[in-house]
Design a protein around this motif. Structure first.
Motif, short mmCIF file in Angstrom:
data_model
loop_
_atom_site.label_atom_id
_atom_site.label_comp_id
_atom_site.label_asym_id
_atom_site.label_seq_id
_atom_site.Cartn_x
_atom_site.Cartn_y
_atom_site.Cartn_z
N PRO A 1 -5.10 1.68 -10.33
CA PRO A 1 -5.32 2.24 -11.64
C PRO A 1 -4.02 2.48 -12.43
O PRO A 1 -4.05 2.92 -13.54
CB PRO A 1 -6.01 3.56 -11.36
N PHE A 2 -2.89 2.17 -11.84
CA PHE A 2 -1.62 2.37 -12.54
C PHE A 2 -1.04 1.01 -12.89
O PHE A 2 -0.95 0.14 -12.05
CB PHE A 2 -0.59 3.07 -11.65
N PHE A 3 -0.66 0.85 -14.13
CA PHE A 3 0.03 -0.38 -14.49
C PHE A 3 1.53 -0.19 -14.29
O PHE A 3 2.19 -1.02 -13.70
CB PHE A 3 -0.27 -0.77 -15.94
N MET A 4 2.02 0.92 -14.78
CA MET A 4 3.45 1.18 -14.69
C MET A 4 3.66 2.68 -14.92
O MET A 4 2.89 3.30 -15.62
CB MET A 4 4.18 0.38 -15.76
N TYR A 5 4.69 3.22 -14.34
CA TYR A 5 5.05 4.63 -14.48
C TYR A 5 4.07 5.51 -13.70
O TYR A 5 2.90 5.48 -13.94
CB TYR A 5 5.08 5.09 -15.95
N ALA A 6 4.54 6.26 -12.79
CA ALA A 6 3.82 7.27 -12.01
C ALA A 6 3.26 6.74 -10.70
O ALA A 6 2.79 7.52 -9.88
CB ALA A 6 2.71 7.95 -12.82
N GLU A 7 3.31 5.44 -10.47
CA GLU A 7 2.75 4.94 -9.21
C GLU A 7 3.51 5.47 -8.00
O GLU A 7 2.92 5.74 -6.95
CB GLU A 7 2.66 3.41 -9.19
N GLU A 8 4.83 5.68 -8.13
CA GLU A 8 5.61 6.19 -7.01
C GLU A 8 5.29 7.65 -6.75
O GLU A 8 5.29 8.10 -5.60
CB GLU A 8 7.11 5.98 -7.22
N VAL A 9 4.95 8.40 -7.78
CA VAL A 9 4.56 9.80 -7.60
C VAL A 9 3.24 9.88 -6.86
O VAL A 9 3.08 10.65 -5.91
CB VAL A 9 4.47 10.52 -8.97
N GLU A 10 2.29 9.07 -7.27
CA GLU A 10 0.97 9.05 -6.62
C GLU A 10 1.10 8.59 -5.18
O GLU A 10 0.48 9.15 -4.28
CB GLU A 10 0.01 8.15 -7.41
N PHE A 11 1.91 7.57 -4.92
CA PHE A 11 2.12 7.07 -3.56
C PHE A 11 2.70 8.17 -2.68
O PHE A 11 2.25 8.38 -1.55
CB PHE A 11 3.05 5.85 -3.57
N THR A 12 3.69 8.89 -3.18
CA THR A 12 4.31 9.97 -2.41
C THR A 12 3.29 11.06 -2.13
O THR A 12 3.19 11.57 -1.00
CB THR A 12 5.52 10.56 -3.17
N HIS A 13 2.50 11.43 -3.13
CA HIS A 13 1.47 12.46 -2.94
C HIS A 13 0.48 12.03 -1.86
O HIS A 13 0.13 12.80 -0.97
CB HIS A 13 0.74 12.72 -4.26
#
Length: 125
Positions: free
Chosen positions: A1-13
């Motif tokens: 659901p992420f194209f760009m920006y914030a995917e690394e935050v969600e992955f870490t969570h």
């Protein structure tokens, strides 16, 4: 659901939640961020901002729930409005216009999020 920006935050969570990993701070680590490497450096881009906003909202919604994600958008909108006021006082017209645009885009996202929440509430009845 992420194209760009914030995917690394969600992955870490997700990694912390599923595996119990801990996030640590490495004060001697160096990170080189090539700003604009994905799109090239430019002036304010509505598309880029909307993409970032949608990604961060989706991340908050997925990690913390829709109600808290909506609060996040409201806080951002207030911040952009305050920055626009400061820019007006400092007579920074171009910068003020950017913050007003960010505020308008964020308000639109808040309306869409509220509609989605109310539709979910109606479906649950």
């Amino acid at each position: 659901p992420f194209f760009m920006y914030a995917e690394e935050v969600e992955f870490t969570h997700r990694a912390v939640q599923k595996t119990g990993c801990k996030v640590v701070c490495l004060p001697d680590a160096h990170i080189y961020h090539l700003e604009g490497a994905s799109f090239g450096k430019s002036q304010f881009s509505e598309w880029k901002f909307e993409t970032w906003l949608k990604g961060s909202y989706t991340c908050y919604k997925k990690c913390l729930g829709e109600a808290k994600a909506l609060v996040y958008l409201k806080i951002l909108c207030r911040a952009y409005h305050k920055f626009a006021l400061f820019c007006a006082l400092a007579r920074k017209r171009e910068t003020r216009a950017v913050y007003l645009k960010k505020c308008a885009i964020t308000k639109n996202m808040i309306c869409l999020a509220k509609e989605a929440l109310s539709e979910q509430g109606e479906e649950g009845r």
